[in-house]
Scaffold this motif. Structure first.
Motif, PDB file in Angstrom:
ATOM      1  N   GLN A   9       0.811  -1.208   0.000  1.00  0.00           N
ATOM      2  CA  GLN A   9       0.000   0.000   0.000  1.00  0.00           C
ATOM      3  C   GLN A   9       0.849   1.265   0.000  1.00  0.00           C
ATOM      4  O   GLN A   9       0.371   2.329  -0.412  1.00  0.00           O
ATOM      5  CB  GLN A   9      -0.932  -0.004   1.213  1.00  0.00           C
ATOM      6  CG  GLN A   9      -2.013  -1.076   1.160  1.00  0.00           C
ATOM      7  CD  GLN A   9      -2.888  -1.086   2.397  1.00  0.00           C
ATOM      8  OE1 GLN A   9      -2.485  -0.612   3.456  1.00  0.00           O
ATOM      9  NE2 GLN A   9      -4.085  -1.638   2.262  1.00  0.00           N
ATOM     10  N   ALA A  10       2.101   1.162   0.450  1.00  0.00           N
ATOM     11  CA  ALA A  10       2.980   2.332   0.499  1.00  0.00           C
ATOM     12  C   ALA A  10       3.756   2.553  -0.790  1.00  0.00           C
ATOM     13  O   ALA A  10       4.494   3.535  -0.897  1.00  0.00           O
ATOM     14  CB  ALA A  10       3.957   2.189   1.667  1.00  0.00           C
ATOM     15  N   ARG A  11       3.601   1.699  -1.764  1.00  0.00           N
ATOM     16  CA  ARG A  11       4.368   1.835  -3.007  1.00  0.00           C
ATOM     17  C   ARG A  11       3.918   3.068  -3.792  1.00  0.00           C
ATOM     18  O   ARG A  11       2.728   3.324  -3.951  1.00  0.00           O
ATOM     19  CB  ARG A  11       4.214   0.590  -3.871  1.00  0.00           C
ATOM     20  CG  ARG A  11       4.974  -0.609  -3.352  1.00  0.00           C
ATOM     21  CD  ARG A  11       4.930  -1.741  -4.349  1.00  0.00           C
ATOM     22  NE  ARG A  11       5.828  -2.826  -3.992  1.00  0.00           N
ATOM     23  CZ  ARG A  11       6.189  -3.799  -4.812  1.00  0.00           C
ATOM     24  NH1 ARG A  11       5.696  -3.841  -6.043  1.00  0.00           N
ATOM     25  NH2 ARG A  11       7.016  -4.738  -4.428  1.00  0.00           N
ATOM     26  N   ARG A  12       4.899   3.800  -4.322  1.00  0.00           N
ATOM     27  CA  ARG A  12       4.628   4.980  -5.129  1.00  0.00           C
ATOM     28  C   ARG A  12       5.685   5.080  -6.233  1.00  0.00           C
ATOM     29  O   ARG A  12       6.815   4.602  -6.079  1.00  0.00           O
ATOM     30  CB  ARG A  12       4.657   6.258  -4.284  1.00  0.00           C
ATOM     31  CG  ARG A  12       3.523   6.372  -3.263  1.00  0.00           C
ATOM     32  CD  ARG A  12       2.172   6.503  -3.934  1.00  0.00           C
ATOM     33  NE  ARG A  12       1.099   6.669  -2.967  1.00  0.00           N
ATOM     34  CZ  ARG A  12       0.442   5.672  -2.396  1.00  0.00           C
ATOM     35  NH1 ARG A  12       0.779   4.411  -2.679  1.00  0.00           N
ATOM     36  NH2 ARG A  12      -0.530   5.901  -1.554  1.00  0.00           N
ATOM     37  N   LEU A  13       5.327   5.709  -7.322  1.00  0.00           N
ATOM     38  CA  LEU A  13       6.282   5.874  -8.417  1.00  0.00           C
ATOM     39  C   LEU A  13       7.337   6.926  -8.105  1.00  0.00           C
ATOM     40  O   LEU A  13       8.388   6.954  -8.749  1.00  0.00           O
ATOM     41  CB  LEU A  13       5.545   6.252  -9.701  1.00  0.00           C
ATOM     42  CG  LEU A  13       4.795   5.115 -10.400  1.00  0.00           C
ATOM     43  CD1 LEU A  13       4.042   5.638 -11.603  1.00  0.00           C
ATOM     44  CD2 LEU A  13       5.745   4.013 -10.816  1.00  0.00           C
ATOM     45  N   ASP A  14       7.068   7.820  -7.148  1.00  0.00           N
ATOM     46  CA  ASP A  14       8.046   8.844  -6.796  1.00  0.00           C
ATOM     47  C   ASP A  14       8.924   8.435  -5.621  1.00  0.00           C
ATOM     48  O   ASP A  14       9.554   9.275  -4.980  1.00  0.00           O
ATOM     49  CB  ASP A  14       7.341  10.166  -6.492  1.00  0.00           C
ATOM     50  CG  ASP A  14       6.297  10.018  -5.376  1.00  0.00           C
ATOM     51  OD1 ASP A  14       6.119   8.887  -4.886  1.00  0.00           O
ATOM     52  OD2 ASP A  14       5.670  11.026  -5.022  1.00  0.00           O
ATOM     53  N   ASP A  15       8.995   7.144  -5.340  1.00  0.00           N
ATOM     54  CA  ASP A  15       9.847   6.638  -4.268  1.00  0.00           C
ATOM     55  C   ASP A  15      11.315   6.917  -4.600  1.00  0.00           C
ATOM     56  O   ASP A  15      11.788   6.566  -5.687  1.00  0.00           O
ATOM     57  CB  ASP A  15       9.617   5.131  -4.103  1.00  0.00           C
ATOM     58  CG  ASP A  15      10.382   4.550  -2.923  1.00  0.00           C
ATOM     59  OD1 ASP A  15      11.149   5.290  -2.285  1.00  0.00           O
ATOM     60  OD2 ASP A  15      10.214   3.350  -2.644  1.00  0.00           O
TER      61      ASP A  15
ATOM     62  N   THR B  56      14.012   5.492  -3.592  1.00  0.00           N
ATOM     63  CA  THR B  56      14.747   4.248  -3.857  1.00  0.00           C
ATOM     64  C   THR B  56      14.519   3.779  -5.285  1.00  0.00           C
ATOM     65  O   THR B  56      15.460   3.336  -5.966  1.00  0.00           O
ATOM     66  CB  THR B  56      14.299   3.160  -2.867  1.00  0.00           C
ATOM     67  OG1 THR B  56      14.478   3.624  -1.530  1.00  0.00           O
ATOM     68  CG2 THR B  56      15.109   1.893  -3.068  1.00  0.00           C
ATOM     69  N   LEU B  57      13.288   3.866  -5.753  1.00  0.00           N
ATOM     70  CA  LEU B  57      12.993   3.494  -7.133  1.00  0.00           C
ATOM     71  C   LEU B  57      13.701   4.430  -8.097  1.00  0.00           C
ATOM     72  O   LEU B  57      14.213   3.994  -9.134  1.00  0.00           O
ATOM     73  CB  LEU B  57      11.480   3.529  -7.364  1.00  0.00           C
ATOM     74  CG  LEU B  57      10.994   3.217  -8.771  1.00  0.00           C
ATOM     75  CD1 LEU B  57      11.354   1.789  -9.154  1.00  0.00           C
ATOM     76  CD2 LEU B  57       9.492   3.430  -8.877  1.00  0.00           C
ATOM     77  N   ALA B  58      13.764   5.710  -7.771  1.00  0.00           N
ATOM     78  CA  ALA B  58      14.429   6.676  -8.647  1.00  0.00           C
ATOM     79  C   ALA B  58      15.896   6.332  -8.834  1.00  0.00           C
ATOM     80  O   ALA B  58      16.444   6.425  -9.941  1.00  0.00           O
ATOM     81  CB  ALA B  58      14.277   8.084  -8.072  1.00  0.00           C
TER      82      ALA B  58
END
Length: 501
Positions: free
Chosen positions: A38-44, A46-48
């Motif tokens: 539920q906390a996943r976001r594209l602007d994370d 770590t993902l960046a």
């Protein structure tokens, strides 16, 4: 008595000094994984950090971008989709099997201990000794095991590559569905407004005796259909949003407010015949599922070679030591399996049959690929002219609507005739939208048959993925990386890349 215990202590110490792995429990907590999802976001951030080196040139290495196209969404999906993570784990599992296959078998140690209760005076009452057993499991046997494990890694690589493609296709299909559903919802709202106005005008004319009651009934049916279409469009849009979020690996709420783009969505095109022939040749020789079938054939070939080799005796050596009532003896045992009752004919026959089945599967997969490419090519060839025809019909309906608007302004036609022309134009636009969706579905079928994107930007992004996995977490990026493994057939047998025919 001290001698056997001394030997046991020495062996135990040697075992401990050799180093042992320790067990660390790693329980999976559904509540924690749910919170992480539920906390996943594209602007994370770590993902960046993971995606920045692989972003398209237009994004200038910045994440998150101002808007998300297919390339950015596919990149995010390859990093976030849990199915890709599971495929990475299977690849790591296959890589670990190589170490198991290459390990030498441990020797065994046996201890014998006897005590005579009526020993002669002055003689030792104990007889003790130990013996070992070393299985000579090297040479060709070990090489074949390692080769079979290596082929398992190649197969896992290809399974991983297929998982990447499935995720990419899921993102693309969901994005098509989302954009089509958005347009359908807009058209449904416009159709709803025109149908309501037509139904109201029809009831008024029937009330004034200007039309038959059947006219009002037909208008009511048109309104009911418009309401049904509007509800279906809203439902389809919600489903497309959920499908896109799942394909990327996000909760649906994470897509709210995102600017999704697709340049050239209204203009699907087909590759030139020369380009299509080149891509078709590549798919017929090195599509991942074909390469997987070739790797399976190579594994069955190795298994057959193993079974043939197993018909020969296997030697074990067992040096030992015995203390026999005061006498010290060095012993040496050797054991050899004897092929007396059978020469492993049954397993050899089974392995040979499995090899023939694998060869037949290679030919079947290649035939399926050829058929899929031909069918997808024909489908796209007919879908594009159908789209052009539907758009021509939409333009004709728009001209008719414009003429009706002009005639109504001049008083030449009444309002129901004007509304009917508007509904006809909206219906033609719906037909053109359905033809556009069919064209994109045809292109998707061709991409699936070729296992390569037809969009130039996305293809440039996809090629590095075929050589290594840039998005795997560091802790899981062990072992060989996924990539196409070229294979060929020689004399009716499959030969994977890196092996001599």
């Amino acid at each position: 008595m001290r001698h056997p215990f001394f030997c046991l202590a020495a062996c135990a110490a040697a075992t401990l000094l050799g180093g042992c792995a320790t067990y660390r429990p790693a329980p999976v907590d559904p509540a924690a994984t749910r919170a992480q999802w539920q906390a996943r976001r594209l602007d994370d951030p770590t993902l960046a950090a993971r995606l920045r080196p692989w972003l398209p040139a237009r994004d200038h290495g910045q994440w998150p971008p101002s808007s998300y196209g297919r390339a950015e969404l596919v990149l995010a999906a390859l990093a976030l989709n849990p199915d890709v993570d599971e495929a990475r784990s299977h690849l790591a599992e296959a890589s670990a099997a190589v170490r198991t296959a290459g390990a030498l078998p441990n020797p065994t140690l046996s201890l014998a201990l006897e005590r005579y209760t009526q020993a002669q005076a002055g003689s030792a009452p104990w007889l003790w000794g130990f013996s070992t057993d070393f299985l000579l499991d090297g040479g060709l046997r070990r090489r074949l095991r390692v080769q079979l494990a290596d082929q398992g890694v190649r197969g896992a690589r290809l399974d991983y590559a297929e998982s990447l493609w499935k995720v990419r296709s899921a993102v693309r299909d969901a994005l098509v569905q989302q954009r089509i559903a958005q347009r359908q919802q807009t058209l449904a709202a416009r159709t709803m407004a025109a149908a309501e106005a037509l139904e109201q005008a029809a009831r008024q004319r029937v009330a004034l005796g200007e039309d038959e009651p059947q006219v009002a009934l037909q208008a009511a049916q048109t309104l009911a259909q418009a309401r049904s279409d509007q509800a279906a469009a809203a439902q389809r849009l919600a489903g497309a949003q959920s499908q896109l979020a799942r394909a990327i690996g996000l909760p649906s709420s994470a897509l709210e407010g995102l600017d999704l783009r697709w340049e050239g969505f209204d203009q699907p095109t087909a590759p030139t015949p020369a380009q299509l022939d080149t891509l078709a040749d590549q798919a017929l020789l090195a599509r991942p599922d074909l390469e997987r079938a070739l790797v399976d054939y190579a594994s069955r070939e190795t298994e057959l070679r193993q079974q043939v080799h197993n018909q020969y005796p296997q030697l074990s050596l067992g040096p030992g030591y015995t203390y026999d009532h005061g006498m010290r003896k060095l012993t040496f045992n050797a054991s050899l399996s004897l092929p007396v009752f059978n020469q492993n004919q049954g397993p050899i026959a089974e392995a040979r049959a499995r090899r023939e089945t694998a060869a037949a599967h290679v030919r079947a997969v290649q035939a399926d690929i050829a058929g899929a490419i031909d069918a997808a090519r024909a489908r796209l060839t007919t879908a594009l002219p159908a789209l052009a025809a539907a758009r021509a019909g939409r333009q004709a309906a728009e001209r008719t609507r414009a003429q009706a608007e002009h005639a109504f302004a001049l008083g030449a036609i009444d309002r129901p005739a004007l509304l009917a022309a508007r509904l006809s134009a909206l219906a033609a636009e719906q037909t053109a939208l359905a033809a556009l969706e069919a064209a994109w579905q045809a292109e998707a079928a061709l991409e699936d048959a070729l296992r390569t994107p037809l969009d130039a930007e996305e293809a440039a992004l996809w090629r590095p993925m075929e050589t290594r996995d840039p998005l795997a977490p560091a802790a899981k990026n062990e072992g060989p990386q996924p990539g196409p493994q070229a294979a060929a057939m020689k004399d009716g047998k499959a030969v994977p890349a890196g092996e001599s025919p």
